[in-house]
Design an enzyme around this catalytic site. Sequence first.
Site, PDB file in Angstrom:
ATOM      1  N   GLY A  80       0.834  -1.196   0.000  1.00  0.00           N
ATOM      2  CA  GLY A  80       0.000   0.000   0.000  1.00  0.00           C
ATOM      3  C   GLY A  80       0.864   1.239   0.000  1.00  0.00           C
ATOM      4  O   GLY A  80       2.059   1.188  -0.285  1.00  0.00           O
ATOM      5  N   GLY A  81       0.245   2.384   0.340  1.00  0.00           N
ATOM      6  CA  GLY A  81       0.970   3.635   0.354  1.00  0.00           C
ATOM      7  C   GLY A  81       2.089   3.650   1.374  1.00  0.00           C
ATOM      8  O   GLY A  81       3.096   4.337   1.215  1.00  0.00           O
ATOM      9  N   PHE A  82       1.926   2.889   2.453  1.00  0.00           N
ATOM     10  CA  PHE A  82       2.929   2.800   3.508  1.00  0.00           C
ATOM     11  C   PHE A  82       4.157   2.038   3.027  1.00  0.00           C
ATOM     12  O   PHE A  82       5.292   2.391   3.315  1.00  0.00           O
ATOM     13  CB  PHE A  82       2.308   2.099   4.721  1.00  0.00           C
ATOM     14  CG  PHE A  82       3.179   2.045   5.940  1.00  0.00           C
ATOM     15  CD1 PHE A  82       3.039   2.984   6.942  1.00  0.00           C
ATOM     16  CD2 PHE A  82       4.128   1.043   6.104  1.00  0.00           C
ATOM     17  CE1 PHE A  82       3.834   2.935   8.085  1.00  0.00           C
ATOM     18  CE2 PHE A  82       4.930   0.987   7.226  1.00  0.00           C
ATOM     19  CZ  PHE A  82       4.775   1.937   8.233  1.00  0.00           C
ATOM     20  N   GLY A  83       3.930   0.965   2.282  1.00  0.00           N
ATOM     21  CA  GLY A  83       5.006   0.100   1.828  1.00  0.00           C
ATOM     22  C   GLY A  83       4.519  -1.340   1.744  1.00  0.00           C
ATOM     23  O   GLY A  83       3.315  -1.609   1.849  1.00  0.00           O
ATOM     24  N   PRO A  84       5.427  -2.302   1.567  1.00  0.00           N
ATOM     25  CA  PRO A  84       5.028  -3.710   1.448  1.00  0.00           C
ATOM     26  C   PRO A  84       4.560  -4.301   2.775  1.00  0.00           C
ATOM     27  O   PRO A  84       4.948  -3.829   3.844  1.00  0.00           O
ATOM     28  CB  PRO A  84       6.313  -4.392   0.962  1.00  0.00           C
ATOM     29  CG  PRO A  84       7.411  -3.523   1.469  1.00  0.00           C
ATOM     30  CD  PRO A  84       6.888  -2.120   1.415  1.00  0.00           C
ATOM     31  N   VAL A  85       3.725  -5.338   2.669  1.00  0.00           N
ATOM     32  CA  VAL A  85       3.230  -6.053   3.843  1.00  0.00           C
ATOM     33  C   VAL A  85       3.628  -7.517   3.722  1.00  0.00           C
ATOM     34  O   VAL A  85       3.450  -8.130   2.668  1.00  0.00           O
ATOM     35  CB  VAL A  85       1.700  -5.943   3.968  1.00  0.00           C
ATOM     36  CG1 VAL A  85       1.204  -6.631   5.232  1.00  0.00           C
ATOM     37  CG2 VAL A  85       1.267  -4.480   3.954  1.00  0.00           C
ATOM     38  N   LYS A  99       3.909  -4.497   8.316  1.00  0.00           N
ATOM     39  CA  LYS A  99       3.920  -3.386   7.365  1.00  0.00           C
ATOM     40  C   LYS A  99       5.285  -2.702   7.467  1.00  0.00           C
ATOM     41  O   LYS A  99       5.641  -2.170   8.510  1.00  0.00           O
ATOM     42  CB  LYS A  99       2.811  -2.382   7.696  1.00  0.00           C
ATOM     43  CG  LYS A  99       1.424  -2.841   7.310  1.00  0.00           C
ATOM     44  CD  LYS A  99       0.363  -1.847   7.750  1.00  0.00           C
ATOM     45  CE  LYS A  99       0.520  -0.513   7.081  1.00  0.00           C
ATOM     46  NZ  LYS A  99      -0.605   0.405   7.425  1.00  0.00           N
ATOM     47  N   ASP A 196      -9.202   8.051   5.168  1.00  0.00           N
ATOM     48  CA  ASP A 196      -8.856   7.229   4.011  1.00  0.00           C
ATOM     49  C   ASP A 196      -9.586   5.892   4.050  1.00  0.00           C
ATOM     50  O   ASP A 196      -8.999   4.833   3.812  1.00  0.00           O
ATOM     51  CB  ASP A 196      -7.336   7.013   3.948  1.00  0.00           C
ATOM     52  CG  ASP A 196      -6.858   6.582   2.557  1.00  0.00           C
ATOM     53  OD1 ASP A 196      -7.611   6.816   1.580  1.00  0.00           O
ATOM     54  OD2 ASP A 196      -5.756   6.031   2.440  1.00  0.00           O
TER      55      ASP A 196
END
Length: 389
Positions: A80-85, A99, A196
């Site tokens: 996602g916008g945060f980074g990979p999970v 995350k 969001d």
Amino acid sequence: MAMLIVVVVCTIFGMILAGTAGYYICQLKKAKMNARQENSVYNDFKEESQDKDLELPIFDLGTIFAATDKFSAGNKIGEGGFGPVYKGELPNGQEIAVKRLSQSSGQGLNEFKNEVILIAKLQHRNLVRLLGCCIQGEERMLIYEFLPNKSLDNFIFDQTKKKQLPWEKRFNIITGIARGLLYLHEDSRLRIIHRDLKVSNVLLDNEMCPKISDFGIARIFGGEQTEEKTRRVMGTYGYMAPEYAMSGQFSVKSDVFSFGVLVLEIISGKKNWGFCHPEHDLNLIGHAWKLWNEQTPLDLMDNELKGSLSKNEVVRCIQVGLLCVQQRPEDRPAMSSVIFMLSNESASLAEPKEPGFYMGNFSLKIESLSSGQTSSTANDVTITALSGR
């Protein structure tokens, strides 16, 4: 002559030795500075967590490294916008979702802290549970409970998986999201605006119970505060309320608008952003509004929703969805009213007024922020464009 050669050789050797020593001294200073910065970030976060009475475990990087098999590609379950999970497993056998903040992420340490501090204080069956975090070196990670069914968009927009969501389950998901949102707005110790809310930020457990996730850009309202304005608009195309997207004004009614979009997407199995119809250029909100005015709201229903279901219940949900996406914030119901309308068939519902952003997808200047993301920037606007996973 021999003496001159010896002197030259010794001088060159001395210069090399001095240069080498200087290089290692610089590297040592840099390493110490990085260590101080790392300890500073860690200690600041630890102190901030203690000040806010957070009893949240801080995991060691080695533990997370081992749990995810060194962040192997096989354990990657999303991004996602945060980074990979990544999926992981702790030594005690507990499965976790990690995350990992990406260096190219539009989010940073402030959003990381924001999510930790917010969600650590929240406990509700319709909110994802945060187990801890990891801050070490340049690594910033959030450790959550692992939910095997991933996010709602993996089901609702997949032609095969959506068959696993008959109307009863979809209705339960709608009411579950509503309860989670009510908790954020009214029932928790804090009044929180998510900002969001979207299908990819709704996770599903083994029993398809929905859990709202991703609180990186959420905001806390204090006291009697009911709304706020920001110059930095952050959110996702297709879910943002008009007043927020256009002027930065947000409130609990901004989340209500996003919830209304979710309801229409869950019922139709279609995305609001990128919706296409052969007879008009309206988006999903506009299509639902058109069908409502033509008194054929059931035509919005997903083709998979055939057989035994309560058509009155479906129509009621569509009406609630349209009430939530009305143009003016004051016309939208509070989440307490939404839950009452959803759970009481005898309750009288108002006739919805014209929705916001129903003529089609509003256009803003689009710039690429990072791979896999598209941002809209106008007066400090950051908007994520949806794409398939």
